[in-house]
Scaffold this active site. Structure first.
Site, PDB file in Angstrom:
ATOM      1  N   GLY A  14     -31.899   9.383  26.201  1.00  0.00           N
ATOM      2  CA  GLY A  14     -31.371   9.542  26.492  1.00  0.00           C
ATOM      3  C   GLY A  14     -29.695   9.573  25.139  1.00  0.00           C
ATOM      4  N   ASN A  16     -29.112  12.134  22.947  1.00  0.00           N
ATOM      5  CA  ASN A  16     -28.428  13.563  22.501  1.00  0.00           C
ATOM      6  C   ASN A  16     -27.391  13.277  23.564  1.00  0.00           C
ATOM      7  OD1 ASN A  16     -29.537  15.186  20.208  1.00  0.00           O
ATOM      8  ND2 ASN A  16     -31.177  14.174  21.182  1.00  0.00           N
ATOM      9  N   MET A  92     -38.766  16.789  29.639  1.00  0.00           N
ATOM     10  CA  MET A  92     -40.053  16.820  28.490  1.00  0.00           C
ATOM     11  C   MET A  92     -40.562  17.565  29.527  1.00  0.00           C
ATOM     12  SD  MET A  92     -40.329  15.791  26.061  1.00  0.00           S
ATOM     13  CE  MET A  92     -42.168  15.364  25.321  1.00  0.00           C
ATOM     14  N   ILE A  94     -42.363  21.929  30.175  1.00  0.00           N
ATOM     15  CA  ILE A  94     -41.760  23.789  29.964  1.00  0.00           C
ATOM     16  C   ILE A  94     -41.668  24.691  31.260  1.00  0.00           C
ATOM     17  CG2 ILE A  94     -43.539  25.216  29.647  1.00  0.00           C
ATOM     18  CD1 ILE A  94     -45.122  22.798  28.129  1.00  0.00           C
ATOM     19  N   ASN A 109     -31.152  23.701  24.107  1.00  0.00           N
ATOM     20  CA  ASN A 109     -32.360  23.082  23.995  1.00  0.00           C
ATOM     21  C   ASN A 109     -31.811  22.244  22.613  1.00  0.00           C
ATOM     22  OD1 ASN A 109     -34.464  21.277  24.114  1.00  0.00           O
ATOM     23  ND2 ASN A 109     -36.282  21.934  23.378  1.00  0.00           N
ATOM     24  N   HIS A 111     -34.527  20.127  19.654  1.00  0.00           N
ATOM     25  CA  HIS A 111     -36.147  20.249  19.514  1.00  0.00           C
ATOM     26  C   HIS A 111     -35.914  19.658  17.643  1.00  0.00           C
ATOM     27  CE1 HIS A 111     -40.341  21.225  19.113  1.00  0.00           C
ATOM     28  NE2 HIS A 111     -40.104  21.652  18.109  1.00  0.00           N
ATOM     29  N   SER A 138     -33.023  21.884  15.485  1.00  0.00           N
ATOM     30  CA  SER A 138     -32.636  23.003  15.288  1.00  0.00           C
ATOM     31  C   SER A 138     -31.898  22.677  16.890  1.00  0.00           C
ATOM     32  CB  SER A 138     -33.762  23.891  15.213  1.00  0.00           C
ATOM     33  OG  SER A 138     -34.348  23.857  14.108  1.00  0.00           O
ATOM     34  N   GLU A 145     -40.028  31.963  25.366  1.00  0.00           N
ATOM     35  CA  GLU A 145     -41.120  31.193  25.017  1.00  0.00           C
ATOM     36  C   GLU A 145     -40.210  29.900  24.426  1.00  0.00           C
ATOM     37  OE1 GLU A 145     -42.527  32.723  19.854  1.00  0.00           O
ATOM     38  OE2 GLU A 145     -40.813  33.325  21.055  1.00  0.00           O
ATOM     39  N   LEU A 146     -41.790  29.126  24.183  1.00  0.00           N
ATOM     40  CA  LEU A 146     -41.925  27.325  24.204  1.00  0.00           C
ATOM     41  C   LEU A 146     -41.316  27.170  23.141  1.00  0.00           C
ATOM     42  CD1 LEU A 146     -42.166  24.721  24.985  1.00  0.00           C
ATOM     43  CD2 LEU A 146     -44.560  24.915  23.941  1.00  0.00           C
ATOM     44  N   ASP A 147     -40.547  26.716  22.907  1.00  0.00           N
ATOM     45  CA  ASP A 147     -39.055  26.291  21.811  1.00  0.00           C
ATOM     46  C   ASP A 147     -39.288  27.694  20.608  1.00  0.00           C
ATOM     47  OD1 ASP A 147     -39.309  23.574  22.512  1.00  0.00           O
ATOM     48  OD2 ASP A 147     -41.264  22.802  21.934  1.00  0.00           O
ATOM     49  N   GLU A 177     -29.832  15.284  14.758  1.00  0.00           N
ATOM     50  CA  GLU A 177     -29.561  15.727  16.557  1.00  0.00           C
ATOM     51  C   GLU A 177     -28.351  14.992  16.800  1.00  0.00           C
ATOM     52  OE1 GLU A 177     -33.059  14.785  18.612  1.00  0.00           O
ATOM     53  OE2 GLU A 177     -34.453  14.026  17.239  1.00  0.00           O
TER      54      GLU A 177
HETATM   55  C1  GRF Z   1     -35.128  14.138  20.581  1.00  0.00           C
HETATM   56  O1  GRF Z   1     -36.298  14.052  19.463  1.00  0.00           O
HETATM   57  C2  GRF Z   1     -34.639  15.377  21.181  1.00  0.00           C
HETATM   58  O2  GRF Z   1     -35.075  16.613  20.198  1.00  0.00           O
HETATM   59  C3  GRF Z   1     -36.868  16.312  22.126  1.00  0.00           C
HETATM   60  O3  GRF Z   1     -36.647  14.517  22.453  1.00  0.00           O
HETATM   61  C4  GRF Z   1     -36.426  14.024  22.115  1.00  0.00           C
HETATM   62  C5  GRF Z   1     -34.975  13.195  22.870  1.00  0.00           C
HETATM   63  O4  GRF Z   1     -34.655  12.138  22.746  1.00  0.00           O
HETATM   64  N1  GRF Z   1     -36.229  17.316  22.684  1.00  0.00           N
HETATM   65  P1  GRF Z   1     -33.172  11.791  23.033  1.00  0.00           P
HETATM   66  O5  GRF Z   1     -33.340  11.254  25.416  1.00  0.00           O
HETATM   67  O6  GRF Z   1     -32.339  12.109  23.374  1.00  0.00           O
HETATM   68  O7  GRF Z   1     -33.134   9.598  22.745  1.00  0.00           O
END
Ligand code: GRF
Length: 220
Positions: A14, A16, A92, A94, A109, A111, A138, A145-147, A177
């Site tokens: 977490g 982000n 995590m 799909i 999202n 990525h 990004s 479509e995935l990502d 990020e």
């Molecule tokens: C990040 O690298 C994000 O881009 C990816 O999963 C990771 C999550 O990390 N989708 P956090 O939970 O935000 O620490």
């Protein structure tokens, strides 16, 4: 005027999520955090929601017979909380096409690659193995479509000699990020971003013909 309601979906640490909540708390994202939803009961990121007093919900896949049932419960939870903006932040899972269609235009999202390069997992290892000079992250709208949804904002950093998956991943996280996701969500919360029916992104009513770029780190 009431603020748009923001839901953040996580599965892990977490970082982000914390950056998004910090930016919201600081008034940089004009949204009301309405829900932090985790697919794992022991996700460390849930602590950030508790710190800010934001409602949490855990939906564990094991409690549902299949992906469709899980996603139906997920969509119902988000709709029940009237989520206007839904940020996937290390969630995590799909997602089914039905889920994405139901919440189209509200799903974002992040990525850890310079999309369209390296959709899927192990992005830092793949960038290193390919000998890429630049790597990054990004923020994109989620489509079926995935990502693969249209990219809004990217940031890049030079790959340094001696970089490992860990050092590169940490730099992408800290320098890119944690900056680009709050920025993109700030635009979305202020009504400046839109996804058109033909999957193009509008910022302030103008089509983004290429993703915006946040430059990061010293030039090598
Ligand atoms: C990040 O690298 C994000 O881009 C990816 O999963 C990771 C999550 O990390 N989708 P956090 O939970 O935000 O620490």
């Amino acid at each position: 005027m009431s603020l748009p309601r923001l839901a953040v979906l996580i599965s892990g640490t977490g970082r982000n999520l914390k950056a998004i909540l910090d930016a919201t708390h600081a008034g940089l994202i004009a949204a009301e955090p309405a829900l932090v939803l985790s697919s794992k009961a022991d996700a460390a990121g849930l602590a950030h929601a508790l710190d800010y007093g934001i409602p949490t919900l855990v939906l564990e896949p094991g409690a549902y017979p299949d992906r469709e049932a899980y996603d139906a419960a997920l969509a119902a939870a988000l709709e029940h909380r009237c989520a206007d903006l839904i940020a996937l932040a290390g969630f995590m899972r799909i997602l089914t096409p039905e889920f994405v269609r139901r919440l189209r235009g509200r799903l974002f999202n992040i990525h850890p690659s310079l999309l369209p390069k390296y959709p899927g997992l192990r992005t830092h290892a793949r960038a290193l193995a390919a000998g890429d000079a630049e790597h990054g992250a990004s923020v994109h709208y989620v489509t079926e479509e995935l990502d693969g949804g249209p990219v809004i904002l990217r940031g890049s950093t030079p790959v340094q000699p001696g970089d490992t998956v860990e050092t590169l991943g940490e730099r992408v996280m800290q320098e890119i990020e944690l900056k680009i996701y709050p920025q993109a969500l700030a635009w979305a919360a202020s009504g400046r971003l839109q996804l058109t029916g033909t999957n193009t992104v509008l910022l302030d009513g103008r089509e983004l013909t290429a993703p915006l770029m946040l430059q990061s780190g010293p030039a090598s």
